[in-house]
Design a protein around this motif. Structure first.
Motif, PDB file in Angstrom:
ATOM      1  N   VAL A 126       0.875  -1.174   0.000  1.00  0.00           N
ATOM      2  CA  VAL A 126       0.000   0.000   0.000  1.00  0.00           C
ATOM      3  C   VAL A 126       0.907   1.217   0.000  1.00  0.00           C
ATOM      4  CG1 VAL A 126      -1.790   1.286   1.198  1.00  0.00           C
ATOM      5  CG2 VAL A 126      -1.822  -1.214   1.231  1.00  0.00           C
ATOM      6  N   PHE A 172      -1.454  -1.106  -4.337  1.00  0.00           N
ATOM      7  CA  PHE A 172      -2.558  -0.257  -3.898  1.00  0.00           C
ATOM      8  C   PHE A 172      -1.993   1.141  -3.652  1.00  0.00           C
ATOM      9  CE2 PHE A 172      -3.716  -4.540  -2.925  1.00  0.00           C
ATOM     10  CZ  PHE A 172      -5.087  -4.621  -3.107  1.00  0.00           C
ATOM     11  N   ILE A 206      -7.224   3.874  -4.153  1.00  0.00           N
ATOM     12  CA  ILE A 206      -8.119   4.114  -3.016  1.00  0.00           C
ATOM     13  C   ILE A 206      -7.970   5.565  -2.598  1.00  0.00           C
ATOM     14  CG2 ILE A 206      -8.757   3.409  -0.684  1.00  0.00           C
ATOM     15  CD1 ILE A 206      -9.019   1.137  -2.674  1.00  0.00           C
ATOM     16  N   GLY A 261     -10.932   0.636  -8.003  1.00  0.00           N
ATOM     17  CA  GLY A 261     -10.716   1.018  -6.619  1.00  0.00           C
ATOM     18  C   GLY A 261     -11.922   1.671  -6.001  1.00  0.00           C
ATOM     19  N   ALA A 300      -8.237  -0.253   1.478  1.00  0.00           N
ATOM     20  CA  ALA A 300      -7.272  -1.009   0.686  1.00  0.00           C
ATOM     21  C   ALA A 300      -7.158  -2.443   1.191  1.00  0.00           C
ATOM     22  CB  ALA A 300      -5.911  -0.317   0.722  1.00  0.00           C
TER      23      ALA A 300
END
Length: 512
Positions: free
Chosen positions: A272, A356, A384, A439, A461
């Protein structure tokens, strides 16, 4: 792809990353008399660094823009006589609108060269070590200023100011109710000081507190930490790496190297990457990070980005004079700041097939290029957060007479030839356009620390990773949400100052 001419590149870095080829910084062939003649342009190399005459500075800007500006033919050729130098520069851009009715060029600005060199090379700027996010109602009333994050070892952290704190007043002026120019100027000066030693009194309401408190902060040279909060998150379905990356500046190279090495050692299953406050910077660094995420096999012989300039230069870079060639994913360090990390070291990599990314409208420029270029080599990008700023363009910061100018000079496309995201990348549960990325649309959550698994964007996420969909409560909220109470306005209360330098910064500084 191994680097070539690394020593030359390091020397360019040491000189400040201010690449001004094609005579941009030479005045060896100056002209004795100059005047403005509509449609006639003296070569800008003959006007550079002639700082004792405003007219020569303005004519340098005019000729430089006519030669290198991406949309040079859309600049109205005004007589510079009535304008100050910086005022004249503001007019040296297109006034046309995009296909969606927005200003075509939203990224035209300048700053003192000394400040730019200090910020880009060392991550140093004057302030308190807190980044704030400003919102207001659409009628420009009822403002809200929230601390987004703070820098370690700064005035802000010493005063126990943390993410989510709301700044109620600045030097006695209410942030919420300020309406006249004088009040707004006081708030802007307090939030964004120009000089070290400036003292400002803030009334702050900490997150979760029922009462306010007053703190006096003294502006100082703050060294930013562009890579923060590197974490390894254990979940029932695998190990997740998290990294907050705030700016593609020279000092970030060491932070990225160390962070990715840590996550690689932990053998993370997914990453992430928090880009919500990353306004951009060095494209070469974005290319490095792309390699560190995707790895050698995915990036070998693939293009990070192809750039093009205006129609005067279909095959040549007008700044460096080099023949245009595709830009690869770089697999070695450059030594952007050799005191932190030397050049020529092999980069670590995570070898991931997806990533992500957490975004807001402050995710811009080189950060968007990273997203676009990873998608160009079929790395799955899950977005996201909010729509990014929309800047597939860039520039070479160019100094003249103590000011560095940032004027759009090139545009870029990924390995698949795509680069048309002028309205930003949009997270979507059902993407149909290339600018729509799979997303979830999730607001920034100031009620939790960055990197906290309960923070809304990170939580979404993690949920999406397990379920390949957005959390149900978020989908429901998106369908039923009324018009937001506040609209985001970025860093500055009103258009009384330039935007923060780290926003919208996309700089092509790469080796031959």
């Amino acid at each position: 792809m191994k680097l070539i001419s690394n020593a030359l590149f390091t020397s360019l870095i040491a000189s400040g990353l201010l690449l001004t080829g094609c005579g941009g910084s030479s005045n060896s062939n100056t002209v004795s008399e100059v005047k403005w003649v509509e449609g006639e342009f003296i070569p800008y190399s003959q006007l550079a660094n002639q700082c004792d005459a405003d007219l020569r500075e303005k004519l340098w800007l005019r000729s430089w823009s006519n030669d290198t500006y991406l949309w040079y033919s859309e600049i109205i050729d005004r007589d510079p006589a009535p304008y100050q130098v910086l005022e004249y520069f503001d007019y040296l851009k297109t006034e046309n609108l995009s296909a969606t009715g927005k200003p075509k060029d939203k990224f035209h600005y300048s700053m003192p060269t000394s400040e730019w060199e200090q910020l880009n090379q060392s991550g140093v700027s004057v302030g308190y070590g807190m980044s704030v996010y400003i919102q207001r109602r659409s009628d420009k009333t009822d403002r809200k200023v929230t601390v987004a994050y703070t820098e370690p070892n700064s005035q802000a952290t010493s005063a126990n100011i943390a993410r989510g704190a709301v700044i109620v007043s600045v030097d006695g002026v209410s942030v919420k109710d300020a309406s006249d120019t004088a009040s707004i100027d006081i708030i802007n000066k307090g939030l964004f000081p120009d000089d070290e030693g400036q003292e400002t009194r803030f009334t702050i309401q900490d997150l979760g507190a029922s009462q306010t408190r007053d703190v006096v902060l003294t502006a100082q040279a703050v060294v930013s930490t562009p890579v923060q909060n590197t974490k390894v998150l254990a979940t029932p379905t695998g190990t997740i790496g998290y990294m907050q990356f705030n700016a593609h500046i020279a000092t970030a190279e060491r932070g990225l190297y160390d962070a990715v090495a840590t996550l690689a050692t932990a053998r993370v299953d997914d990453l992430v990457l928090d880009l919500r406050y990353n306004g951009g910077g060095l494209l070469a660094m974005a290319s490095q990070l792309g390699y560190m995420i995707a790895g050698q096999q995915a990036t070998q012989d693939r293009i990070f980005e192809n750039v093009s300039f205006n129609d005067k230069y279909p095959t040549k870079n007008p700044v460096t004079g080099e023949t245009l060639t595709p830009r690869p994913f770089y697999d070695e360090t450059f030594g952007f700041n050799p005191g932190l990390l030397a050049g020529g070291k092999s980069l670590p990599s995570l070898n991931l097939s997806r990533v992500f990314v957490l975004t807001t409208d402050r995710t811009c420029s080189a950060s968007e290029s990273l997203i676009n270029s990873l998608r160009g080599i079929d790395v799955e990008v899950i977005q996201i957060g909010g729509t990014t700023c929309g800047k597939p363009y860039g520039f070479y910061p160019t100094p003249n007479c103590g000011t560095t100018y940032f004027s759009i000079q090139f545009k870029g496309v990924n390995d698949k030839g795509y680069g048309d995201y002028t309205d930003g990348f949009v997270p979507s549960s059902n993407p149909t356009l290339q600018s729509e990325v799979p997303g979830c649309d999730v607001a920034d959550d100031f009620s939790h620390a960055l990197g906290d698994k309960e923070e809304s964007q990170l939580a979404a996420a993690l949920y999406y990773r397990d379920n390949n969909s957005c959390p149900a409560q978020m989908a429901k909220a998106s369908r039923t949400q009324a018009k937001p109470q506040f609209v985001d306005v970025g860093y500055i209360l009103e258009d009384t100052r330039n935007q923060n330098i780290l926003l919208n910064n996309r700089i092509l500084t790469q080796p031959k």
